[in-house]
Design a protein around this motif. Structure first.
Motif, PDB file in Angstrom:
ATOM      1  N   ILE A   1     -60.462  -1.430  15.460  1.00 31.51           N
ATOM      2  CA  ILE A   1     -59.610  -2.578  15.137  1.00 31.51           C
ATOM      3  C   ILE A   1     -60.029  -3.858  15.841  1.00 31.51           C
ATOM      4  O   ILE A   1     -59.549  -4.931  15.486  1.00 31.51           O
ATOM      5  CB  ILE A   1     -58.123  -2.277  15.427  1.00 31.51           C
ATOM      6  CG1 ILE A   1     -57.902  -1.968  16.906  1.00 31.51           C
ATOM      7  CG2 ILE A   1     -57.630  -1.132  14.548  1.00 31.51           C
ATOM      8  CD1 ILE A   1     -56.439  -1.931  17.310  1.00 31.51           C
ATOM      9  N   ALA A   2     -60.937  -3.766  16.829  1.00 29.83           N
ATOM     10  CA  ALA A   2     -61.370  -4.986  17.510  1.00 29.83           C
ATOM     11  C   ALA A   2     -62.713  -4.758  18.184  1.00 29.83           C
ATOM     12  O   ALA A   2     -63.022  -3.662  18.657  1.00 29.83           O
ATOM     13  CB  ALA A   2     -60.341  -5.433  18.540  1.00 29.83           C
ATOM     14  N   ILE A   3     -63.506  -5.832  18.222  1.00 29.33           N
ATOM     15  CA  ILE A   3     -64.755  -5.884  18.981  1.00 29.33           C
ATOM     16  C   ILE A   3     -64.586  -7.045  19.942  1.00 29.33           C
ATOM     17  O   ILE A   3     -64.625  -8.213  19.537  1.00 29.33           O
ATOM     18  CB  ILE A   3     -65.965  -6.101  18.055  1.00 29.33           C
ATOM     19  CG1 ILE A   3     -66.091  -4.947  17.055  1.00 29.33           C
ATOM     20  CG2 ILE A   3     -67.247  -6.259  18.873  1.00 29.33           C
ATOM     21  CD1 ILE A   3     -67.061  -5.218  15.922  1.00 29.33           C
ATOM     22  N   GLY A   4     -64.343  -6.729  21.208  1.00 26.86           N
ATOM     23  CA  GLY A   4     -64.012  -7.781  22.163  1.00 26.86           C
ATOM     24  C   GLY A   4     -62.799  -8.546  21.670  1.00 26.86           C
ATOM     25  O   GLY A   4     -61.775  -7.946  21.306  1.00 26.86           O
ATOM     26  N   PRO A   5     -62.903  -9.884  21.597  1.00 26.33           N
ATOM     27  CA  PRO A   5     -61.777 -10.699  21.165  1.00 26.33           C
ATOM     28  C   PRO A   5     -61.652 -10.832  19.649  1.00 26.33           C
ATOM     29  O   PRO A   5     -60.747 -11.508  19.158  1.00 26.33           O
ATOM     30  CB  PRO A   5     -62.102 -12.068  21.775  1.00 26.33           C
ATOM     31  CG  PRO A   5     -63.603 -12.115  21.734  1.00 26.33           C
ATOM     32  CD  PRO A   5     -64.066 -10.714  22.003  1.00 26.33           C
ATOM     33  N   VAL A   6     -62.558 -10.206  18.899  1.00 25.09           N
ATOM     34  CA  VAL A   6     -62.565 -10.327  17.430  1.00 25.09           C
ATOM     35  C   VAL A   6     -61.752  -9.181  16.842  1.00 25.09           C
ATOM     36  O   VAL A   6     -62.154  -8.013  16.935  1.00 25.09           O
ATOM     37  CB  VAL A   6     -64.000 -10.320  16.881  1.00 25.09           C
ATOM     38  CG1 VAL A   6     -63.994 -10.437  15.361  1.00 25.09           C
ATOM     39  CG2 VAL A   6     -64.817 -11.443  17.504  1.00 25.09           C
ATOM     40  N   HIS A   7     -60.608  -9.512  16.243  1.00 20.29           N
ATOM     41  CA  HIS A   7     -59.687  -8.500  15.734  1.00 20.29           C
ATOM     42  C   HIS A   7     -59.753  -8.406  14.212  1.00 20.29           C
ATOM     43  O   HIS A   7     -59.884  -9.422  13.525  1.00 20.29           O
ATOM     44  CB  HIS A   7     -58.254  -8.825  16.164  1.00 20.29           C
ATOM     45  CG  HIS A   7     -58.024  -8.604  17.629  1.00 20.29           C
ATOM     46  ND1 HIS A   7     -57.428  -7.469  18.124  1.00 20.29           N
ATOM     47  CD2 HIS A   7     -58.347  -9.365  18.701  1.00 20.29           C
ATOM     48  CE1 HIS A   7     -57.384  -7.549  19.447  1.00 20.29           C
ATOM     49  NE2 HIS A   7     -57.938  -8.687  19.825  1.00 20.29           N
TER      50      HIS A   7
END
Length: 195
Positions: free
Chosen positions: A159-165
C-alpha cells in the motif's frame, strides 16, 4: 541540419496499482501480461521505462515505474532503507509471540531478516489481516517468513513505498508522482522536468 543538441529524454516517475497475475518485467518470454502492458498510450512509446523493484505475480499494489536509472539505483540501494508497507491476509490467527518473532527477525537462507513492524489489524474467522512494514526487499520475503512461522499468506498488497501511498488508485491505473512525493523520497536529482 540543426545545430541544437538533442533534448535529454523526459524523465518519468509513475505509480502503478499492479493487479494480481501481472509480472514485474519489461518483456515476458511466456507471454504473460507485464506491468508495461498496463500503461496507457500516453506512456507506451517512452523508451527505457522499467519497474523499480518487484512485486511477485501473486501480489498486488504499489509499484513505481521510471526511465531514470539513477532513481532506480537510489531507491533500490540498501543504504537508503526506504520502508515499504503491506496489508497481508494470512491463514490462522498468529499470537503475539509469533508476531514478536517476525518483528525481531527470522532466518532466511541463513541470514536474519531485518527487524520489521508487524501489527495485527483484525481477525476474521480463520484468517487475519496484518500490516507489515519492511526496510528490505528479499525475494518473496513476506510469503517465506509467513510460511516459516506457520501462517501462510492468503493475499498480499503493497500500500505504500516510503511516502508514496496507493490511496484510492484503482487496480491497473497509473499516475505520475507529484513533486512533493519525489521530494519526500529525498531523491537528490534535478527534478525540473518531473510532474
Amino acid at each position: 541540419q540543426s545545430l541544437n543538441p538533442p533534448r535529454p529524454p523526459h524523465r518519468l516517475y509513475l505509480l502503478l496499482h499492479k493487479p494480481r497475475g501481472v509480472v514485474c518485467t519489461c518483456h515476458d518470454p511466456q507471454g504473460r501480461t507485464t506491468v508495461l502492458d498496463l500503461l496507457p498510450p500516453l506512456y507506451q512509446g517512452v523508451g527505457g521505462l522499467h519497474p523499480v523493484g518487484r512485486l511477485d505475480a501473486d501480489s498486488s499494489g504499489a509499484l513505481l515505474l521510471t526511465n531514470d536509472g539513477a532513481f532506480t539505483y537510489y531507491l533500490s540501494h540498501p543504504r537508503h532503507h526506504i520502508p515499504k508497507t503491506y496489508r497481508v491476509w494470512v491463514q490462522g490467527q498468529p499470537p503475539e509471540k509469533v508476531l514478536q518473532r517476525w518483528r525481531q527477525g527470522v532466518p532466511l537462507d541463513g541470514v536474519m531478516t531485518l527487524p520489521a513492524a508487524v501489527q495485527l489489524l483484525r481477525s476474521e474467522g480463520d484468517r487475519s489481516l496484518l500490516e507489515i512494514i519492511l526496510h528490505e526487499g528479499r525475494n518473496r520475503q513476506i510469503r517465506r517468513v509467513a510460511d516459516q512461522l506457520g501462517y501462510p499468506v492468503v493475499a498480499l498488497q503493497r500500500i505504500a513505498i516510503g511516502p508514496v501511498h496507493l490511496g484510492n488508485l484503482r487496480p491497473r491505473a497509473v499516475r505520475p508522482l507529484s513533486r512533493r512525493e519525489l521530494a519526500a523520497l529525498a531523491y537528490p536529482a534535478n527534478r525540473e522536468d518531473s510532474a
